[in-house]
Design a protein around this motif. Structure first.
Motif, PDB file in Angstrom:
ATOM      1  N   THR A 456       3.390  10.095   3.155  1.00 19.54           N
ATOM      2  CA  THR A 456       3.006   8.940   3.969  1.00 19.54           C
ATOM      3  C   THR A 456       3.443   7.692   3.201  1.00 19.54           C
ATOM      4  O   THR A 456       3.684   7.758   1.986  1.00 19.54           O
ATOM      5  CB  THR A 456       1.480   8.889   4.158  1.00 19.54           C
ATOM      6  OG1 THR A 456       0.898   8.669   2.858  1.00 19.54           O
ATOM      7  CG2 THR A 456       0.924  10.175   4.759  1.00 19.54           C
ATOM      8  N   PRO A 457       3.541   6.556   3.881  1.00 20.63           N
ATOM      9  CA  PRO A 457       3.915   5.330   3.161  1.00 20.63           C
ATOM     10  C   PRO A 457       2.971   5.046   1.994  1.00 20.63           C
ATOM     11  O   PRO A 457       3.403   4.590   0.928  1.00 20.63           O
ATOM     12  CB  PRO A 457       3.810   4.246   4.231  1.00 20.63           C
ATOM     13  CG  PRO A 457       4.014   4.964   5.522  1.00 20.63           C
ATOM     14  CD  PRO A 457       3.432   6.335   5.336  1.00 20.63           C
ATOM     15  N   GLU A 458       1.694   5.353   2.151  1.00 21.16           N
ATOM     16  CA  GLU A 458       0.735   5.143   1.051  1.00 21.16           C
ATOM     17  C   GLU A 458       1.072   6.052  -0.129  1.00 21.16           C
ATOM     18  O   GLU A 458       1.022   5.644  -1.286  1.00 21.16           O
ATOM     19  CB  GLU A 458      -0.701   5.428   1.540  1.00 21.16           C
ATOM     20  CG  GLU A 458      -1.357   4.262   2.251  1.00 21.16           C
ATOM     21  CD  GLU A 458      -1.241   2.944   1.480  1.00 21.16           C
ATOM     22  OE1 GLU A 458      -1.729   2.891   0.338  1.00 21.16           O
ATOM     23  OE2 GLU A 458      -0.638   1.985   2.018  1.00 21.16           O
ATOM     24  N   GLU A 459       1.382   7.305   0.197  1.00 19.00           N
ATOM     25  CA  GLU A 459       1.728   8.254  -0.866  1.00 19.00           C
ATOM     26  C   GLU A 459       3.020   7.837  -1.575  1.00 19.00           C
ATOM     27  O   GLU A 459       3.144   7.986  -2.792  1.00 19.00           O
ATOM     28  CB  GLU A 459       1.870   9.667  -0.289  1.00 19.00           C
ATOM     29  CG  GLU A 459       0.532  10.282   0.084  1.00 19.00           C
ATOM     30  CD  GLU A 459       0.670  11.567   0.909  1.00 19.00           C
ATOM     31  OE1 GLU A 459      -0.312  12.330   0.966  1.00 19.00           O
ATOM     32  OE2 GLU A 459       1.742  11.792   1.519  1.00 19.00           O
ATOM     33  N   GLU A 460       3.957   7.327  -0.812  1.00 19.10           N
ATOM     34  CA  GLU A 460       5.240   6.905  -1.414  1.00 19.10           C
ATOM     35  C   GLU A 460       5.038   5.875  -2.516  1.00 19.10           C
ATOM     36  O   GLU A 460       5.781   5.848  -3.494  1.00 19.10           O
ATOM     37  CB  GLU A 460       6.165   6.317  -0.347  1.00 19.10           C
ATOM     38  CG  GLU A 460       7.057   7.355   0.276  1.00 19.10           C
ATOM     39  CD  GLU A 460       8.154   6.749   1.131  1.00 19.10           C
ATOM     40  OE1 GLU A 460       8.505   5.571   0.921  1.00 19.10           O
ATOM     41  OE2 GLU A 460       8.643   7.468   2.020  1.00 19.10           O
TER      42      GLU A 460
END
Ligand code: ACM
Ligand code: ZN
Length: 734
Positions: A456-460
């Motif tokens: 996810t963008p957060e994980e990235e």
């Protein structure tokens, strides 16, 4: 520039900048390049305008320019006018980013921080002749810089290089060179692997023996010899004072030095010094690097006090936010049998001994946090979970270990061995390891830190960046081999860490290397790898493919390695003795590729007489002694343990064999690793009486021009070898 073109630049900025970028040959490639019209003429009277005359980037630029130009360049705090390089602070520019503008009147470097300022200077230097890095006076009276606007900022905040200074010791001058070379490529993290089985490299004032004893290996030292360091005392270490100076040198160049103190395995250099910090139990299973007794006991409370004392000192020497505790490749057998470790398991309710690793890591995390630092470690530290969200993982085993770490919420740095371990071979013909992969330049360039991840963008955001790593078992010989392994592969990693993903293109990168960047590396004094030519033999012709159009390939016709005065390849070679030809690319007189022959020609016609092998050396269970009778040169047979004086291994032929040379290779098949370091060969014409031959030199010995048929060849061991086991190979008889 015509009006229409300006419009095109505005609309198709990326395309135009892509073309322009090839022309300027900047590495790593900037985000945006817009060429202007005309030039800025660097000429007498040039000054550097900055707010603070002591500013490092300004002084650094002045020094480089003064080396290149035939006139002195002054630094001034006067607001810049014409004929000036002007530093500007612009808070809208992202961290470490810069905007470099060259107009016919002046040059400006705008940035919001010192990193961006320094990198603006680095890009400006790349607009000058490559020789500007050499320190030798170029005596340029004037030099035209093309007008251009470059807007640039990094993709990742962590762009690193890991250097193992334990297995091979690198002195401070050499580390400063690496810092210069890294920073010219906009790399900003130097992870020093300061401790491992084979040497402890940082002074700890409370435990001076860690360096008086643990920093040295050799015949009479606490740490036995290994990796061709031989019987001589080998080693070295950095005092805390020296390290602080190095840290300052790195900081000025926007590089953070991160210390790694590898625990609880890979620790022979400390377990031997302390003596009583292991469990005192034993196992038949060697560690990944073949050591025993190199694991700290995790049950002894007194150990945590020692570790805390060491971490306290490391935390005070290194201003960076991290202390890296390694945590990789632990052999758990010692803990399984240890009453202290078992007591912890019982108290904590652990079922598997492996859980003790998680316990140890979490305790280290507490200590490291207590001294205001964030814990960092290899991906092994996240196997058992339960870490603070700040604890930072370096994923090395695989891309999926990185995913695991990110999914657990840990900030993660990607150093996947299969792409980023630059101790691996470039090609099978070159020195190096291959256990992770063969890693040519296009492979390391192709790597993307986010590949094979569904995030996810957060994980990235948890992917902090990327680093290459150099393990140094094989770096003691030949001199400067580390530079061969690191460059130009580190240029590729710099581009991966810095440049936008969509701007990466291998052909373009390679053209920038050969058009100019190899010249820059040479001028920096780097002994980088030169690409060899590719040669095939077809229809009586040796067909040579140059590695790049401007490459100079030289060749010999007598099987020797080409030198800087050998004939230059310039076209067709017709021959019926292709096996006698060798080819090398020469970048300069002193820098050239490996010598290659036609890849489809058999070079050696080995004789393969029937042979049997006898030995009193205990052989490792997974090895078969009969493999030494197969003439399969990829096979090796390993001893169970370090060799002892008086042991022998004898090859006995069915019939005496007439030959010119018998080569007795030991160690791994392509690299000097775990061979016979103390021993000689002897040979016999009758199988009874033996004649003493050569001593082994770097794991090899030869019998040359025997007077008659040889019935037997014997390896005689005269002392322990410099590895925990020894590898034997098939004889090469010609
Ligand atoms: C490692 O290669 N053991 C981190
Ligand atoms: Zn224990």
């Amino acid at each position: 520039m015509k009006k229409g073109l300006v419009l095109l630049v505005l609309i198709f900025g990326n395309i135009i900048s892509g073309m322009a970028e090839t022309k300027l040959n900047i590495v790593p490639t900037p985000n945006k390049i817009v060429m202007g019209e005309g030039t800025f003429m660097v000429k007498r009277g040039l000054s550097i305008s900055t707010e603070d005359v002591r500013d490092f980037s300004a002084l650094y630029l002045q020094e480089k320019l003064n080396g290149a130009l035939d006139f002195p360049v002054q630094i001034t705090t006067a607001k810049g006018g014409k004929n000036t390089i002007i530093f500007i602070t612009d808070s809208t520019i992202p961290a470490e980013g810069y905007k470099l503008t060259v107009t016919p009147e002046n040059v400006t470097i705008a940035s919001s921080d010192m990193g961006g300022k320094y990198y603006g200077v680095q890009t400006l230097l790349q607009l000058f002749p490559a020789g500007i890095y050499s320190g030798a006076s170029l005596r340029l009276k004037e030099y035209p810089l093309e007008t251009v606007t470059i807007e640039d900022a990094p993709r990742f905040s962590y762009r690193g290089f890991m250097l193992d200074v334990s297995r091979t010791f690198f002195d401070l001058d050499y580390l400063r060179s690496y810092i210069d070379w890294m920073s010219a490529h906009k790399l900003n993290r130097l992870h020093l692997h300061l401790t491992d089985d084979n040497g402890w490299r940082i002074e700890i004032k409370k435990y001076p023996e860690l360096t008086t004893k643990g920093a040295w290996r050799g015949k009479d030292e606490l740490i036995p010899p290994t990796y061709l360091s031989g019987d001589e005392r080998y080693g070295g270490y950095y005092t805390q004072k020296e390290m602080k100076e190095l840290i300052k040198y790195a900081q000025e160049r926007n590089i953070m030095i991160i210390p790694e103190f590898d625990l609880p395995g890979h620790s022979l250099s400390s377990t031997k010094v302390f003596g009583n910090v292991t469990c005192g139990t034993s196992t038949d299973t060697p560690s990944a690097c073949g050591e025993f007794d190199n694991v700290w006991c995790v049950g002894k409370e007194s150990n945590y006090k020692i570790l805390e004392n060491i971490i306290k000192e490391l935390a005070s020497v290194f201003p960076c936010p991290y202390v890296n505790i390694g945590g990789d490749e632990v052999i758990f057998d010692y803990w399984r049998q240890c009453p202290d470790c078992q007591a912890v398991m019982e108290r904590e309710g652990f079922k598997d001994v492996e859980e003790l690793h998680g316990y140890f890591v979490r305790r280290m995390e507490k200590i490291i946090n207590k001294y205001g630092k964030v814990m960092m470690g290899w991906d092994d530290i996240q196997d058992f979970g339960g870490l603070n969200p700040t604890s930072t993982v370096v994923a090395w085993r695989s891309q999926s270990k990185g995913v695991e770490s990110i999914k657990k919420g840990q900030p993660t740095i990607m150093q996947a061995a299969q792409y980023l371990y630059v101790d691996m071979q470039y090609t099978p013909a070159e020195r190096g390891h291959s256990w992770a992969a063969i890693i040519p330049l296009d492979r390391i360039y192709s790597y993307d830190p986010l590949q094979d991840m569904e995030l996810t963008p957060e994980e990235e955001k948890l992917v902090l960046g990327v680093q290459a790593g150099l393990w140094t078992e094989l770096m003691q010989f030949p001199p400067r081999f580390s530079e061969y392994q690191v460059f130009p592969r580190l240029c590729a990693v710099a581009e991966t860490g810095w440049s936008a993903k969509e701007d990466k293109n291998y052909e373009d990168f390679h053209s920038r290397l050969v058009n100019k960047h190899y010249d820059r590396l040479y001028s920096m004094g780097i002994a980088f790898r030169v690409e060899p030519p590719k040669v095939v033999y077809e229809d009586s012709e040796l067909k040579v493919t140059l590695p790049y159009p401007s490459a100079v390939v030289r060749y010999t016709t007598d099987g020797t390695e080409p030198t800087s005065v050998s004939k230059v390849y310039s076209g067709k070679i017709i021959t019926n003795t292709p096996e006698d030809f060798r080819f090398s690319t020469f970048f300069s007189r002193d820098l050239h590729s490996i010598a290659v022959a036609a890849e489809n020609v058999t070079l050696h016609h080995y004789i393969t007489p029937k042979v049997k092998v006898e030995t009193d050396i205990p052989i490792w269970e997974k090895s078969k002694l009969e493999d030494l009778t197969t003439y399969n040169f990829n096979k090796r047979v390993r001893s169970k343990e370090r060799l002892q004086a008086g042991q022998t291994l004898t090859y006995i032929f069915d019939e005496p064999i007439e030959c010119n040379t018998i080569h007795i290779p030991t160690g791994y098949t392509n690299i000097p690793f775990y061979g016979v370091s103390n021993g000689y060969v002897e040979y016999s014409y009758d199988g009874v009486n033996f004649i003493k031959g050569e001593e082994f030199y770097r794991y090899h010995a030869y019998i040359r021009n025997p007077e008659k048929g040889v019935k037997a060849v014997r390896i005689v061991i005269t002392g322990p070898n410099d590895g925990y086991s020894c590898n034997f190979q098939n004889l090469k008889i010609e």
